[in-house]
Design a protein around this motif. Sequence first.
Motif, PDB file in Angstrom:
ATOM      1  N   GLY A 107      -9.571 -15.681 -20.163  1.00  0.00           N
ATOM      2  CA  GLY A 107      -9.491 -16.981 -19.513  1.00  0.00           C
ATOM      3  C   GLY A 107      -9.846 -17.013 -18.046  1.00  0.00           C
ATOM      4  N   VAL A 108     -10.499 -15.984 -17.528  1.00  0.00           N
ATOM      5  CA  VAL A 108     -10.901 -15.979 -16.120  1.00  0.00           C
ATOM      6  C   VAL A 108     -12.056 -16.961 -15.916  1.00  0.00           C
ATOM      7  N   LEU A 109     -12.009 -17.710 -14.810  1.00  0.00           N
ATOM      8  CA  LEU A 109     -13.076 -18.638 -14.427  1.00  0.00           C
ATOM      9  C   LEU A 109     -13.587 -18.245 -13.051  1.00  0.00           C
ATOM     10  N   ILE A 110     -14.895 -18.014 -12.963  1.00  0.00           N
ATOM     11  CA  ILE A 110     -15.545 -17.670 -11.701  1.00  0.00           C
ATOM     12  C   ILE A 110     -16.610 -18.727 -11.463  1.00  0.00           C
ATOM     13  N   SER A 111     -16.515 -19.451 -10.339  1.00  0.00           N
ATOM     14  CA  SER A 111     -17.443 -20.559 -10.102  1.00  0.00           C
ATOM     15  C   SER A 111     -18.028 -20.524  -8.697  1.00  0.00           C
ATOM     16  N   THR A 112     -19.358 -20.381  -8.641  1.00  0.00           N
ATOM     17  CA  THR A 112     -20.064 -20.452  -7.363  1.00  0.00           C
ATOM     18  C   THR A 112     -20.352 -21.896  -6.968  1.00  0.00           C
ATOM     19  N   ALA A 113     -20.177 -22.823  -7.885  1.00  0.00           N
ATOM     20  CA  ALA A 113     -20.588 -24.218  -7.676  1.00  0.00           C
ATOM     21  C   ALA A 113     -19.508 -25.033  -6.968  1.00  0.00           C
ATOM     22  N   SER A 114     -19.976 -26.003  -6.188  1.00  0.00           N
ATOM     23  CA  SER A 114     -19.091 -26.956  -5.536  1.00  0.00           C
ATOM     24  C   SER A 114     -19.849 -28.265  -5.360  1.00  0.00           C
ATOM     25  N   HIS A 115     -19.143 -29.286  -4.948  1.00  0.00           N
ATOM     26  CA  HIS A 115     -19.739 -30.603  -4.760  1.00  0.00           C
ATOM     27  C   HIS A 115     -19.417 -31.099  -3.359  1.00  0.00           C
ATOM     28  N   PRO A 116     -20.270 -31.969  -2.786  1.00  0.00           N
ATOM     29  CA  PRO A 116     -20.023 -32.485  -1.437  1.00  0.00           C
ATOM     30  C   PRO A 116     -18.725 -33.284  -1.360  1.00  0.00           C
ATOM     31  N   LEU A 117     -18.062 -33.216  -0.222  1.00  0.00           N
ATOM     32  CA  LEU A 117     -16.882 -34.056   0.006  1.00  0.00           C
ATOM     33  C   LEU A 117     -17.280 -35.518   0.145  1.00  0.00           C
ATOM     34  N   ASP A 118     -18.463 -35.761   0.682  1.00  0.00           N
ATOM     35  CA  ASP A 118     -18.968 -37.117   0.853  1.00  0.00           C
ATOM     36  C   ASP A 118     -19.247 -37.739  -0.516  1.00  0.00           C
ATOM     37  N   ALA A 119     -18.556 -38.836  -0.843  1.00  0.00           N
ATOM     38  CA  ALA A 119     -18.665 -39.457  -2.162  1.00  0.00           C
ATOM     39  C   ALA A 119     -20.073 -39.937  -2.485  1.00  0.00           C
ATOM     40  N   LYS A 120     -20.807 -40.446  -1.494  1.00  0.00           N
ATOM     41  CA  LYS A 120     -22.164 -40.943  -1.755  1.00  0.00           C
ATOM     42  C   LYS A 120     -23.069 -39.816  -2.240  1.00  0.00           C
ATOM     43  N   ARG A 121     -23.007 -38.685  -1.563  1.00  0.00           N
ATOM     44  CA  ARG A 121     -23.823 -37.543  -2.002  1.00  0.00           C
ATOM     45  C   ARG A 121     -23.356 -37.012  -3.360  1.00  0.00           C
ATOM     46  N   ASN A 123     -21.840 -38.641  -5.735  1.00  0.00           N
ATOM     47  CA  ASN A 123     -22.179 -39.593  -6.794  1.00  0.00           C
ATOM     48  C   ASN A 123     -23.664 -39.581  -7.141  1.00  0.00           C
ATOM     49  N   LYS A 124     -24.501 -39.088  -6.233  1.00  0.00           N
ATOM     50  CA  LYS A 124     -25.933 -38.944  -6.532  1.00  0.00           C
ATOM     51  C   LYS A 124     -26.196 -37.733  -7.434  1.00  0.00           C
ATOM     52  N   GLY A 125     -25.173 -36.898  -7.624  1.00  0.00           N
ATOM     53  CA  GLY A 125     -25.324 -35.716  -8.477  1.00  0.00           C
ATOM     54  C   GLY A 125     -25.664 -34.447  -7.730  1.00  0.00           C
ATOM     55  N   LEU A 126     -25.528 -34.470  -6.411  1.00  0.00           N
ATOM     56  CA  LEU A 126     -25.821 -33.273  -5.623  1.00  0.00           C
ATOM     57  C   LEU A 126     -24.718 -32.227  -5.775  1.00  0.00           C
ATOM     58  N   GLU A 127     -25.109 -30.984  -5.588  1.00  0.00           N
ATOM     59  CA  GLU A 127     -24.202 -29.850  -5.750  1.00  0.00           C
ATOM     60  C   GLU A 127     -24.609 -28.778  -4.748  1.00  0.00           C
ATOM     61  N   THR A 128     -23.703 -27.859  -4.464  1.00  0.00           N
ATOM     62  CA  THR A 128     -24.026 -26.669  -3.676  1.00  0.00           C
ATOM     63  C   THR A 128     -23.481 -25.449  -4.415  1.00  0.00           C
ATOM     64  N   ALA A 129     -23.937 -24.280  -3.994  1.00  0.00           N
ATOM     65  CA  ALA A 129     -23.446 -23.041  -4.590  1.00  0.00           C
ATOM     66  C   ALA A 129     -23.416 -21.951  -3.533  1.00  0.00           C
ATOM     67  N   ARG A 130     -22.326 -21.170  -3.546  1.00  0.00           N
ATOM     68  CA  ARG A 130     -22.200 -20.040  -2.620  1.00  0.00           C
ATOM     69  C   ARG A 130     -21.872 -18.786  -3.426  1.00  0.00           C
ATOM     70  N   PRO A 131     -22.459 -17.646  -3.057  1.00  0.00           N
ATOM     71  CA  PRO A 131     -22.281 -16.419  -3.834  1.00  0.00           C
ATOM     72  C   PRO A 131     -20.848 -15.898  -3.832  1.00  0.00           C
ATOM     73  N   ILE A 132     -20.540 -15.150  -4.877  1.00  0.00           N
ATOM     74  CA  ILE A 132     -19.251 -14.481  -5.036  1.00  0.00           C
ATOM     75  C   ILE A 132     -19.531 -12.989  -5.215  1.00  0.00           C
ATOM     76  N   THR A 133     -18.792 -12.152  -4.483  1.00  0.00           N
ATOM     77  CA  THR A 133     -18.943 -10.701  -4.594  1.00  0.00           C
ATOM     78  C   THR A 133     -17.592 -10.090  -4.930  1.00  0.00           C
ATOM     79  N   ILE A 134     -17.580  -9.275  -5.971  1.00  0.00           N
ATOM     80  CA  ILE A 134     -16.355  -8.622  -6.442  1.00  0.00           C
ATOM     81  C   ILE A 134     -16.602  -7.119  -6.412  1.00  0.00           C
ATOM     82  N   GLY A 135     -15.782  -6.405  -5.657  1.00  0.00           N
ATOM     83  CA  GLY A 135     -15.987  -4.979  -5.415  1.00  0.00           C
ATOM     84  C   GLY A 135     -15.705  -4.091  -6.610  1.00  0.00           C
TER      85      GLY A 135
END
Length: 196
Positions: A107-121, A123-135
């Motif tokens: 049941g582990v969930l690892i997610s690089t994805a996030s969404h803008p805090l600004d509702a207009k962006r 709601n347009k369907g924009l997304e961002t992603a930042r890398p995850i590194t596990i040693g």
Amino acid sequence: MEKLTEKEKMLTGELYFPSNKVLQQDRAKAKAACQQFNLASEAERKPAMKTLQSIFADSPNSWIEPTFHCDYGYNIRMGRNFYANHNVVILDAAAVTFGDDVMLAPGVLISTASHPLDAKRRNKGLETARPITIGNSVWIGMGAKILDGVTIGDNAVIAAGAVVNKDVAENTVVAGVPAVAIRQIDNTTLDEGCAK
């Protein structure tokens, strides 16, 4: 200057549209490989594992239990002796890099994805992603969640149910929501597990 594609934007951490056709096709390929793997009988497990491993950037000597889901696969790099128990999800819009001897509980969930805090962006369907590194030699307990942009140091233990939204130092046990350090690990003594 040449305009970046949505895939290039995704991979460089810029705002991007995941609804882009190329990205939809990439996700469809990964989901097909995951579905084939997840539906395979025990007798078909080894060939299905090879199909699943073929979508990853690197996966030497890894073993994954069904069910497993990811977005793209090609952003996942697994070190030697990687193990994922049942019902693991990796949303890999950015790089997810695992060191050697990493274990993921069910049941582990690892997610690089996030969404803008600004509702207009958002709601347009924009997304961002930042890398995850596990040693190396990291143990992630049952139901833990690792959020975008996090780095987890070698030998760390993530307790069951923890939500990790900040970096974790090596040889540290973290627990809670949000996760905080609860102890340092002394690798010279044997002790009971705490990530169950």
